[in-house]
Design an enzyme around this catalytic site. Sequence first.
Site, mmCIF file in Angstrom:
data_model
loop_
_atom_site.group_PDB
_atom_site.id
_atom_site.type_symbol
_atom_site.label_atom_id
_atom_site.label_comp_id
_atom_site.label_asym_id
_atom_site.label_seq_id
_atom_site.Cartn_x
_atom_site.Cartn_y
_atom_site.Cartn_z
ATOM 1 N N CYS A 1 0.542 -1.298 0.064
ATOM 2 C CA CYS A 1 -0.263 0.405 0.105
ATOM 3 C C CYS A 1 0.788 1.277 -0.186
ATOM 4 C CB CYS A 1 -1.062 -0.111 1.134
ATOM 5 S SG CYS A 1 -1.788 -1.649 0.546
ATOM 6 N N HIS B 1 -9.020 3.203 -1.561
ATOM 7 C CA HIS B 1 -7.484 2.895 -1.492
ATOM 8 C C HIS B 1 -7.300 2.355 -2.430
ATOM 9 C CE1 HIS B 1 -3.852 1.498 0.078
ATOM 10 N NE2 HIS B 1 -4.268 1.123 0.922
ATOM 11 N N CYS C 1 0.054 1.943 6.916
ATOM 12 C CA CYS C 1 0.272 0.262 6.828
ATOM 13 C C CYS C 1 0.860 0.391 5.628
ATOM 14 C CB CYS C 1 -0.617 -0.466 7.327
ATOM 15 S SG CYS C 1 -2.714 0.197 6.836
#
Length: 384
Positions: free
Chosen positions: A89, A339, A369
């Site tokens: 991510c 996201h 994270c």
Amino acid sequence: MGTAYLIDAVRTPVGRRGGALAGTHPADLGAAVIRAVVERNDLDPALVDDVIFGCVDTLGPQAGNIARTAWLAAGYPHHVPGVTVDRQCGSSQQAVHFAAQAVMSGTMDLVLAGGVQNMSAIPISAAMLAGREYGFDDPFGGSAGWRERYGDVAVSQFRSADMIAEHWDISRAAMEEFALSSHRRAVAAAGEGRFDAELVPVAGLTRDEGPRPDTSLEKMAALPALSEGSRLSAAVASQISDGASAALVASEEFVTEHGITPRARIHHLGVHGADPVWMLTGPIPATSRALRRTGLRAADIDLFEVNEAFASVVLAWLEETGADPERVNVNGGGIALGHPIGATGTKLLATLLHELERRRGRFGLLTMCEGGGTANVTIIELVS
């Protein structure tokens, strides 16, 4: 060591899974933000030293070095190279870090960093699933060394988010309150035009598709848990999304020679690891380390962007850092806005830069994270 300046950062609107951007080739999504960030700063693309893009699950249309493909799809010179990075991510945030490190080392003067992800076309963990089809072990349980160290415990972002909720005693109701706030903040920000300066329309999409003005606590409470006994539901998790983002990072020599007024400087960049089974706790020690190394306190940071992978991640981070919730994700986050994993880092950087300017702040901190238990932290400082 040299200074790395942030010249600009832009993003596409974020499309929902199966939404307006689902059929757009990732190279064309990337090309849209590349062209925009070059053209709106009146730069000669031939001056770019490198293109560094984040992308996860580089299969199909995202394979073959999407950074390079997107640059060429934008119509720009062959001599400018490109490289694609995967820190899960945090991939595009890491792309910005690599760009800044190249500039600070003096080996490059102008780097275009960003990321792209079409999660509608290439689902999350598609690379792992494709490997299984060919008979390969998964990245965790198939390793003898991994099993010796961690056992046969399941490694999952969903399990980690639930572990965090249990450890910090964060109730489902508290997470739903946080999720509702994310939607309300995003809807308000869009209505007030706060995203307008950072958005690059693409494929006819001019606004983020994710925010839900009609959601409510009652609707969230009616959703099923993600698994038996879980405190999580889809309402408190980030949305699967499509999008791209890009930023320009330049040296002091470059901005001086070309008469460019930089908007911010990279005050700090770092990455930190945490337990890979807990996985999503990384932003807590990463933020503490960043503040310690810079001599800043949480109170010195005007705005925070903490990626809303799950509500429990941000709520635990808030408890441990003592940051002011009114300075965190002020325009909503991944729960409302989505996201697009490979693009989220520079997407959030674009939002952070523009909102800092709007509020006339000084310092902004971005963290998220990442799969494998890592977390990047970027602190920017406005200079203009």
